[in-house]
Scaffold this motif. Structure first.
Motif, PDB file in Angstrom:
ATOM      1  N   ALA A  19       0.874  -1.207   0.000  1.00 53.15           N
ATOM      2  CA  ALA A  19       0.000   0.000   0.000  1.00 53.15           C
ATOM      3  C   ALA A  19       0.882   1.219   0.000  1.00 53.15           C
ATOM      4  CB  ALA A  19      -0.906  -0.001   1.204  1.00 53.15           C
ATOM      5  N   ILE A  20       0.669   2.091  -0.982  1.00 56.14           N
ATOM      6  CA  ILE A  20       1.455   3.311  -1.069  1.00 56.14           C
ATOM      7  C   ILE A  20       0.475   4.479  -1.204  1.00 56.14           C
ATOM      8  CG2 ILE A  20       3.161   4.594  -2.409  1.00 56.14           C
ATOM      9  CD1 ILE A  20       4.256   1.919  -3.414  1.00 56.14           C
ATOM     10  N   ASP A  21       0.591   5.444  -0.279  1.00 54.64           N
ATOM     11  CA  ASP A  21      -0.266   6.631  -0.248  1.00 54.64           C
ATOM     12  C   ASP A  21      -1.752   6.234  -0.240  1.00 54.64           C
ATOM     13  OD1 ASP A  21       2.018   8.221  -0.280  1.00 54.64           O
ATOM     14  OD2 ASP A  21       1.979   8.438  -2.485  1.00 54.64           O
ATOM     15  N   GLY A  22      -2.129   5.244   0.472  1.00 55.73           N
ATOM     16  CA  GLY A  22      -3.533   4.838   0.647  1.00 55.73           C
ATOM     17  C   GLY A  22      -4.055   3.968  -0.466  1.00 55.73           C
ATOM     18  N   THR A  23      -3.218   3.649  -1.477  1.00 52.76           N
ATOM     19  CA  THR A  23      -3.677   2.815  -2.584  1.00 52.76           C
ATOM     20  C   THR A  23      -2.996   1.465  -2.475  1.00 52.76           C
ATOM     21  OG1 THR A  23      -3.907   4.771  -4.005  1.00 52.76           O
ATOM     22  CG2 THR A  23      -3.857   2.582  -5.073  1.00 52.76           C
ATOM     23  N   ALA A  36       2.959  -2.271 -11.019  1.00 54.38           N
ATOM     24  CA  ALA A  36       1.910  -2.875 -10.192  1.00 54.38           C
ATOM     25  C   ALA A  36       0.535  -2.444 -10.680  1.00 54.38           C
ATOM     26  CB  ALA A  36       2.112  -2.466  -8.743  1.00 54.38           C
ATOM     27  N   ARG A  37      -0.517  -3.239 -10.333  1.00 58.34           N
ATOM     28  CA  ARG A  37      -1.909  -2.933 -10.671  1.00 58.34           C
ATOM     29  C   ARG A  37      -2.591  -2.471  -9.400  1.00 58.34           C
ATOM     30  NH1 ARG A  37      -3.924  -5.276 -15.374  1.00 58.34           N
ATOM     31  NH2 ARG A  37      -2.451  -6.628 -16.445  1.00 58.34           N
ATOM     32  N   PRO A  38      -3.212  -1.298  -9.460  1.00 62.97           N
ATOM     33  CA  PRO A  38      -4.016  -0.888  -8.304  1.00 62.97           C
ATOM     34  C   PRO A  38      -5.292  -1.736  -8.229  1.00 62.97           C
ATOM     35  CG  PRO A  38      -4.274   0.710 -10.062  1.00 62.97           C
ATOM     36  CD  PRO A  38      -3.251  -0.278 -10.529  1.00 62.97           C
ATOM     37  N   TYR A  39      -5.711  -1.967  -7.015  1.00 61.21           N
ATOM     38  CA  TYR A  39      -6.943  -2.774  -6.886  1.00 61.21           C
ATOM     39  C   TYR A  39      -7.717  -2.283  -5.668  1.00 61.21           C
ATOM     40  CZ  TYR A  39      -5.043  -5.225  -2.822  1.00 61.21           C
ATOM     41  OH  TYR A  39      -4.569  -5.510  -1.562  1.00 61.21           O
TER      42      TYR A  39
END
Length: 473
Positions: free
Chosen positions: A411-415, A439-442
């Motif tokens: 998790a980076i900056d809340g994502t 990376a893919r955000p999910y």
């Protein structure tokens, strides 16, 4: 016979005095005797000095020389005396039968011009050109020998040659008889000794015989027999030597020891110490024994094996190899590279492992040592750990590569992201490492994963001193 000079009694027939050497025969002796007699019987001569016989002899010799045909007459000899000494009656030239000159005339003669010498026969008045006569050893006369100082044997005056010769012959005869008797006795003694009639019996030579045959021969000769075994390379069971040795004399009933050859055998020394093994091989008489070291967990110096095997019959010259235990030893890996250190540990017969030590004092990859330390004696299953220097950045970089792999969620900056690949890792400082990933955000909506499109995402990982992740941002 009385000497007119020293009045020593001499043997009959002697020509010279044994004491002073004065002539005992001839004209000189006769005239000297007459002058001595006239001097003793002449009362008127009491006031005159005592006549010197040696001085009178010189005058008599001059007279004799003149009578024998010399150039000077007796009158001329007498007239040579000084005028201040009166001559009562001149000596006339006369034949041998003429009467002796008057002693008073002789005593009144002047003998100046002559020398007085001290010789072995006493003082004499002689001419200036006088020389002592040299002895003639072949003239048949006797002579006075020098006196021997110290204890002297009594002087023998017995010159009977026949008696002396007879005594010498008797001594030689007796000596010859004694020698002959001794020789006969020696021959008889030697012959009887060789026949063993005395001096004991000779020990028979039984070398090379079997024990049974040697015992029989010795017992027939009257000896007691005892056997002993001796390690030897000779044929087993045969007599090597006897004690006493063959030919020596011994009394009947004495003990004779026979030494029987027995084969050598490789001693059983496995499990004994190296020193014990050396003593055992020396006792057996083996001369060609070598000792080799072999790594083992057994106590250091213990014999592990012997070749040929124990109990094998072999001569003293056969080559024997003895393996002796030595412990496993950790090698010294200082100044080696990591690969060389690993090879050295394997050559020492030991397993190994690698441990990285975080340090800024040594270059990356430097071998700092081993555990256990070099030179330590260990068992064969001891793992030797090789300590290798590694910087903090390299360590954290490696930890990051091992941590962020495809499928890793972060998790980076809340994502929230699901990592597709790790693209880059860089050491920042201290305990922080930066990274870049694809990376893919999910998100999760009512229990369903909703993924976005892949994108590049960067972040920073902070580690603890225990190399655990403190935070990712």
């Amino acid at each position: 016979m009385l000497c007119p000079n020293c009045e020593t009694e001499n043997r009959d027939g002697a020509k010279f005095c044994d004491e002073c050497g004065f002539p005992l025969t001839g004209a000189i002796a006769a005239r000297a005797a007459e002058m001595a007699a006239d001097t003793q019987g002449d009362d008127e001569g009491a006031g005159l000095p005592e006549p010197d016989v040696t001085e009178a002899i010189e005058i008599v010799e001059a007279v004799d020389s003149a009578q024998d045909g010399g150039e000077e007459s007796p009158e001329d000899a007498i007239e040579k005396a000084p005028e201040d000494k009166p001559v009562e009656e001149p000596i006339e030239s006369a034949p041998d039968s003429a009467p002796a000159p008057d002693i008073t005339a002789v005593l009144s003669t002047d003998f100046s011009g002559f020398d007085q010498i001290e010789g072995e026969y006493g003082e004499r008045v002689v001419g200036a050109d006088f020389q002592n006569p040299q002895p003639n050893w072949r003239d048949g006369n006797t002579m006075q020998m020098p006196r021997v100082e110290g204890d002297e044997a009594p002087r023998s005056r017995d010159f009977l040659a026949s008696t002396t010769t007879k005594q010498k012959r008797n001594v030689k005869l007796i000596a010859g008889i004694i020698v002959a008797v001794v020789a006969v006795v020696a021959i008889i003694a030697f012959a009887t000794y060789q026949m063993q009639l005395w001096g004991g019996k000779a020990v028979p030579d039984v070398r090379g015989m079997t024990e049974a045959d040697a015992t029989s021969v010795l017992e027939e000769s009257g000896f007691e027999v005892r056997t002993t075994q001796v390690k030897s390379d000779d044929t087993e069971g045969l007599v090597l030597i006897t004690d006493p040795t063959a030919g020596a004399r011994a009394n009947e009933g004495d003990e004779v020891v026979i030494h029987i050859a027995t084969a050598r055998e490789v001693p059983a020394v496995v499990g004994k110490t190296e020193e014990e093994a050396k003593a055992a091989f020396a006792e057996e008489g083996y001369e060609n024994v070598s000792y080799e070291k072999e790594r083992s967990d057994a106590a250091e110096g213990t014999v592990l094996s012997v070749s040929p095997e124990a109990g094998t019959r072999a001569k003293s010259t056969v080559a024997v190899t003895v393996k002796v235990a030595e412990p496993y030893t950790v090698p010294d890996t200082s100044s080696m590279s990591l690969n060389d250190a690993i090879a050295a540990i394997q050559d020492a017969g030991l397993p190994y492992d690698i441990a990285y030590v975080e340090t800024q004092d040594y270059p990356e990859g430097t071998v700092l040592g081993t555990s256990p330390e070099a030179g330590a004696k260990v068992k064969s299953d001891t793992v030797v750990v090789v300590n290798v220097a590694r910087a903090r950045g390299a360590q954290l970089t490696q930890l990051t590569k091992e941590l962020i792999t495809p499928g890793y969620e972060l998790a980076i900056d809340g994502t929230n992201y699901i990592v597709s690949s790790l693209d880059d890792v860089s050491y920042i400082d201290g305990d922080q490492v930066s990274f870049t990933v694809t990376a893919r955000p999910y998100t999760v909506f009512f229990g369903v994963y909703v993924e976005g499109d892949p994108q590049k995402v960067s972040g920073v990982i902070t580690y603890t001193a225990a190399n655990e992740v403190a935070s990712i941002s």
